[in-house]
Design an enzyme around this catalytic site. Structure first.
Site, short mmCIF file in Angstrom:
data_model
loop_
_atom_site.label_atom_id
_atom_site.label_comp_id
_atom_site.label_asym_id
_atom_site.label_seq_id
_atom_site.Cartn_x
_atom_site.Cartn_y
_atom_site.Cartn_z
CG ASP A 66 -3.39 6.78 -0.95
OD1 ASP A 66 -4.08 8.09 -1.19
OD2 ASP A 66 -1.89 7.15 -0.74
NE ARG A 91 -2.86 2.85 -0.94
CZ ARG A 91 -3.05 2.95 -1.76
NH1 ARG A 91 -2.34 2.96 -2.80
NH2 ARG A 91 -4.23 2.02 -2.03
NE ARG A 136 3.75 2.52 -5.88
CZ ARG A 136 3.10 3.26 -5.08
NH1 ARG A 136 2.42 2.75 -4.86
NH2 ARG A 136 3.17 4.88 -4.51
CG HIS A 165 -0.02 1.33 -9.36
ND1 HIS A 165 -0.77 1.99 -8.22
CD2 HIS A 165 0.87 0.53 -8.48
CE1 HIS A 165 -0.31 2.00 -7.42
NE2 HIS A 165 0.45 0.58 -6.73
CB CYS A 259 -7.42 4.57 -8.01
SG CYS A 259 -5.07 5.10 -9.70
N1 ARG Z 1 -1.65 7.24 -3.20
C1 ARG Z 1 -1.61 6.11 -3.67
C2 ARG Z 1 -0.28 5.77 -3.78
O1 ARG Z 1 0.51 6.42 -4.27
C3 ARG Z 1 -2.51 6.16 -5.26
C4 ARG Z 1 -3.07 5.23 -5.59
C5 ARG Z 1 -3.00 4.62 -6.83
N2 ARG Z 1 -4.04 4.01 -7.71
C6 ARG Z 1 -3.69 2.99 -8.58
N3 ARG Z 1 -4.70 2.37 -8.79
N4 ARG Z 1 -2.97 3.49 -9.89
O2 ARG Z 1 0.09 3.66 -3.16
#
Ligand code: ARG
Length: 271
Positions: A66, A91, A136, A165, A259
């Site tokens: 990612d 991550r 998040r 997000h 993203c």
């Molecule tokens: N697979 C990543 C996650 O879930 C995607 C992140 C996408 N980034 C964003 N800025 N929306 O963290």
């Protein structure tokens, strides 16, 4: 509307894959065309270069599929960079890599006290810091944002797990306005957005479901997923020029153009 030349940080999806699921878009059993992902990303990068923007690149690291989503690497405003702390262990190792890049690039570094996923959840809009929470970025991190950057912080509560997000539910179009999907926010946050941005472009569910709001605007041109045709038409009605890009493979990880793109905002002296 004047386009403002921007400086972006991107990360080539050399090691991109969908190996785990940390949002509802990710299905590790579904096939991903890794070579196509790279070509799609290169097209996005070229769109920025053709618009006159500058693109910096951070080296991708194996085992961090990612890392292509550079928006989650930090928040960079007025020459200051706030490093990130990811919610998910998958991550976690991206954070020091991005931190090292900012430090080497000469930004004034700040370390996070709480979970925050960078520009995925923290967006500067006309002198306000819009800060998402709910999935998040921790609400507790919002106070730190205001202390570091000195912009008033507006907390926005995200309520739909598909729009986990802030940058999947809201796009900053220019100094004055934004586009967003109302139902991605709690009732109180919807009311706050109506007060702050009475002229906002309201997206439809169909737009958001192709991550149409995961768009990048320079104040005049808006780069957005090609599939978001309703939103593109609404933006053109308001005088923006739209550029559709197909990031079908990255969408399988829950990501779109924004993203993949971290805005680097320099200090007044330009350093
Ligand atoms: N697979 C990543 C996650 O879930 C995607 C992140 C996408 N980034 C964003 N800025 N929306 O963290």
């Amino acid at each position: 509307m004047d386009a403002i030349s921007q400086r972006y940080l991107m990360c080539r999806p050399t090691y991109f894959a969908v190996d785990y699921a940390i949002n509802p878009w990710m299905d590790p059993t579904a096939p991903v065309d890794a070579a196509l992902a790279i070509r799609q990303w290169e097209t996005l990068r070229q769109v920025y270069l053709d618009l006159g923007h500058t693109v910096e690149e951070i080296d991708p690291l194996p085992g961090l599929p990612d890392m292509v989503f550079a928006a989650n690497g930090g928040t960079v405003i007025d020459g200051r960079a706030l490093a990130v702390q990811f919610r998910d262990p998958q991550r976690a190792d991206e954070a020091p890599a991005y931190r090292a890049w900012f430090e080497a690039a000469g930004f004034e570094m700040h370390d996070p006290k709480h979970v925050n996923e960078g520009e995925g959840d923290i967006l500067l809009a006309g002198g306000l810091l819009l800060a998402g929470t709910g999935f998040r970025t921790a609400h507790a991190s919002h106070a730190q944002l205001q202390e570091i950057f000195g912009y008033p912080v507006v907390t926005l509560q995200l309520v739909d797990p598909r729009f986990y997000h802030l940058d999947t539910a809201l796009t900053v179009l220019d100094e004055r306005t934004v586009a967003y999907l109302p139902e991605a926010f709690s009732p109180g946050s919807q009311a706050a957005l109506r007060r702050l941005f009475p002229d906002a472009v309201l997206a439809t569910a169909a737009d958001a479901e192709v991550l149409g709001l995961n768009a990048v605007s320079d104040g005049r041109h808006v780069v957005l997923p090609a599939q978001a045709t309703n939103l593109a038409a609404a933006l053109r009605d308001r005088g923006y020029e739209t550029i559709g890009v197909d990031l079908s493979e990255l969408l399988k990880a829950g990501g779109g153009p924004k993203c993949c793109t971290l805005r680097l905002r320099q200090g007044k002296a330009g350093k």
